[in-house]
Enzyme design. Structure first.
Site, PDB file in Angstrom:
ATOM      1  N   THR A  43       0.831  -1.200   0.000  1.00 27.30           N
ATOM      2  CA  THR A  43       0.000   0.000   0.000  1.00 27.30           C
ATOM      3  C   THR A  43       0.870   1.258   0.000  1.00 27.30           C
ATOM      4  O   THR A  43       0.573   2.231  -0.698  1.00 27.30           O
ATOM      5  CB  THR A  43      -0.920   0.018   1.232  1.00 27.30           C
ATOM      6  OG1 THR A  43      -1.631  -1.206   1.306  1.00 27.30           O
ATOM      7  CG2 THR A  43      -1.905   1.166   1.161  1.00 27.30           C
ATOM      8  N   TYR A 106     -12.715  -4.779   0.464  1.00 30.43           N
ATOM      9  CA  TYR A 106     -14.004  -4.411  -0.135  1.00 30.43           C
ATOM     10  C   TYR A 106     -14.960  -5.600  -0.292  1.00 30.43           C
ATOM     11  O   TYR A 106     -16.124  -5.494   0.058  1.00 30.43           O
ATOM     12  CB  TYR A 106     -13.821  -3.693  -1.497  1.00 30.43           C
ATOM     13  CG  TYR A 106     -15.116  -3.068  -1.976  1.00 30.43           C
ATOM     14  CD1 TYR A 106     -15.566  -1.873  -1.431  1.00 30.43           C
ATOM     15  CD2 TYR A 106     -15.899  -3.683  -2.949  1.00 30.43           C
ATOM     16  CE1 TYR A 106     -16.763  -1.303  -1.844  1.00 30.43           C
ATOM     17  CE2 TYR A 106     -17.099  -3.126  -3.364  1.00 30.43           C
ATOM     18  CZ  TYR A 106     -17.531  -1.938  -2.808  1.00 30.43           C
ATOM     19  OH  TYR A 106     -18.723  -1.382  -3.210  1.00 30.43           O
ATOM     20  N   TYR A 132      -1.051 -10.637   5.124  1.00 29.18           N
ATOM     21  CA  TYR A 132      -1.095  -9.236   5.549  1.00 29.18           C
ATOM     22  C   TYR A 132      -2.484  -8.982   6.129  1.00 29.18           C
ATOM     23  O   TYR A 132      -3.468  -8.886   5.394  1.00 29.18           O
ATOM     24  CB  TYR A 132      -0.807  -8.333   4.352  1.00 29.18           C
ATOM     25  CG  TYR A 132      -0.754  -6.853   4.655  1.00 29.18           C
ATOM     26  CD1 TYR A 132      -0.740  -6.342   5.949  1.00 29.18           C
ATOM     27  CD2 TYR A 132      -0.692  -5.933   3.605  1.00 29.18           C
ATOM     28  CE1 TYR A 132      -0.673  -4.992   6.209  1.00 29.18           C
ATOM     29  CE2 TYR A 132      -0.628  -4.568   3.841  1.00 29.18           C
ATOM     30  CZ  TYR A 132      -0.616  -4.106   5.144  1.00 29.18           C
ATOM     31  OH  TYR A 132      -0.555  -2.755   5.386  1.00 29.18           O
ATOM     32  N   ARG A 137      -7.898  -1.230   6.762  1.00 29.62           N
ATOM     33  CA  ARG A 137      -8.019  -0.922   5.338  1.00 29.62           C
ATOM     34  C   ARG A 137      -8.861  -1.957   4.586  1.00 29.62           C
ATOM     35  O   ARG A 137      -9.524  -1.624   3.623  1.00 29.62           O
ATOM     36  CB  ARG A 137      -6.632  -0.824   4.692  1.00 29.62           C
ATOM     37  CG  ARG A 137      -5.907   0.488   4.950  1.00 29.62           C
ATOM     38  CD  ARG A 137      -4.684   0.606   4.061  1.00 29.62           C
ATOM     39  NE  ARG A 137      -3.881   1.784   4.329  1.00 29.62           N
ATOM     40  CZ  ARG A 137      -3.879   2.885   3.583  1.00 29.62           C
ATOM     41  NH1 ARG A 137      -4.672   2.974   2.531  1.00 29.62           N
ATOM     42  NH2 ARG A 137      -3.088   3.909   3.880  1.00 29.62           N
ATOM     43  N   LYS A 160       2.070 -10.275   8.507  1.00 28.90           N
ATOM     44  CA  LYS A 160       2.278  -8.866   8.809  1.00 28.90           C
ATOM     45  C   LYS A 160       1.026  -8.421   9.535  1.00 28.90           C
ATOM     46  O   LYS A 160      -0.056  -8.339   8.945  1.00 28.90           O
ATOM     47  CB  LYS A 160       2.480  -8.048   7.532  1.00 28.90           C
ATOM     48  CG  LYS A 160       2.582  -6.552   7.803  1.00 28.90           C
ATOM     49  CD  LYS A 160       2.665  -5.743   6.521  1.00 28.90           C
ATOM     50  CE  LYS A 160       2.679  -4.236   6.834  1.00 28.90           C
ATOM     51  NZ  LYS A 160       2.709  -3.409   5.607  1.00 28.90           N
ATOM     52  N   ILE A 202       7.469  -4.670   9.292  1.00 29.45           N
ATOM     53  CA  ILE A 202       7.381  -4.128   7.938  1.00 29.45           C
ATOM     54  C   ILE A 202       6.950  -2.684   8.109  1.00 29.45           C
ATOM     55  O   ILE A 202       5.820  -2.395   8.480  1.00 29.45           O
ATOM     56  CB  ILE A 202       6.414  -4.936   7.066  1.00 29.45           C
ATOM     57  CG1 ILE A 202       6.952  -6.373   6.898  1.00 29.45           C
ATOM     58  CG2 ILE A 202       6.248  -4.278   5.701  1.00 29.45           C
ATOM     59  CD1 ILE A 202       6.068  -7.279   6.070  1.00 29.45           C
TER      60      ILE A 202
END
Length: 296
Positions: A43, A106, A132, A137, A160, A202
């Site tokens: 991202t 989404y 991840y 998000r 992550k 990260i």
């Protein structure tokens, strides 16, 4: 397998195109400053607005520049499983050491959908997969139980974790064991994450202060949490201003102030306000990353 300070690389732009020269120069600087690993096209690397060819090219550049000096964990996630498979296969072909796969955003899949997504990618490649997990998000949170199912797949090696929940690494460690590689995805709580059994971070901030971030991680890995806390105290203002507006606008601006490309982004991301720029400039000066005169 993966440890320490792993930079979630920005993707420099110039005149609307990927600035390949700035990107490769930036990677060389990261490695020389002690960064332990690289994550291109996450991202922070503006993967949502890179087209397929650009996405693949950025992976190629990262792998080709790193030359196995540090591991490259390519961001190849998507909310389309087929697209994630294609990008992951390309990363493997290019020579990436692993792939970072975000939970599908989404679409909002349930836990079975999350498992099947990761299983499909696992079955299509032969390099390590790092999950991840970023509910803020993606709007979905992979449960510890689902993560344990994924860990049974041959390529899934770690996570992550960007939940900022410091109970989570202990819960995962209890369920999956100490060999599951847990990497923090949140700079501000990375020190606590390491104390709970993490292997590294990260990091967004390591784009800007790679030496300090690497020193913090090295101190944690050596068990010197007193030293790590002293470094964390210095880095905390940086962690705060890196999210003064939506990532990656602040870090992109900061990296441009260090001389690596422009602060340009693609819509829907927009430039920082002047107030945010001044706040970032002040922190860069306080950390001796730019001179006080240059920050004026």
């Amino acid at each position: 397998m993966f440890r320490g300070s792993i930079t979630a690389l920005v993707t420099p732009f110039r005149n609307g195109k990927v600035d390949e020269a700035a990107f490769t120069r930036f990677i060389e600087w990261q490695i020389s400053e002690g960064t332990h690993g690289l994550v291109p096209v996450g991202t922070t690397g503006e993967s949502p607005t890179l087209d397929y060819d650009e996405h693949k090219r950025v992976i190629e550049l990262a792998v080709g520049t790193a030359k196995k000096r540090v591991p490259v964990i390519a961001g190849t996630g998507s909310n389309s499983t087929d697209e994630a498979v294609e990008l992951s296969q390309y990363a493997e072909k290019t020579g990436a050491d692993a792939v970072l796969i975000v939970t599908p955003y989404y679409n909002k899949p349930n836990q079975e959908g999350l498992y099947q997504h990761f299983k499909a990618i696992n079955d299509a490649i032969n390099i390590p997969i790092v999950i991840y997990n970023i509910p803020g998000r993606s709007v979905v949170d992979m449960s510890v139980a689902t993560m344990a199912r994924c860990y049974e797949l041959k390529n899934v090696v770690g996570v992550k974790d960007a939940t900022a929940n410091l109970a989570r690494p202990s819960q995962v460690r209890s369920a999956l064991g100490p060999d599951f590689c847990q990497l923090s995805g949140e700079d501000a709580t990375a020190l606590g994450f390491m104390a709970h059994g993490g292997a590294g971070c990260i990091s967004v901030a390591s784009n800007v202060a790679p030496r300090l971030c690497a020193d913090l991680q090295n101190a944690c890995m050596a068990g010197d949490f007193k030293k790590a806390l002293a470094i964390q105290d210095r880095l905390t203002p940086l962690h705060e201003v890196m999210f003064i507006e939506t990532n990656p606008a602040p870090v992109k601006y900061a990296v441009s102030r260090l001389g690596f490309g422009t602060a340009d982004m693609r819509l829907p991301m927009v430039p920082l306000t002047d107030a945010s720029k001044r706040a970032i400039d002040q922190v860069l000066s306080d950390l001796d990353l730019v001179s006080a005169k240059a920050a004026e």
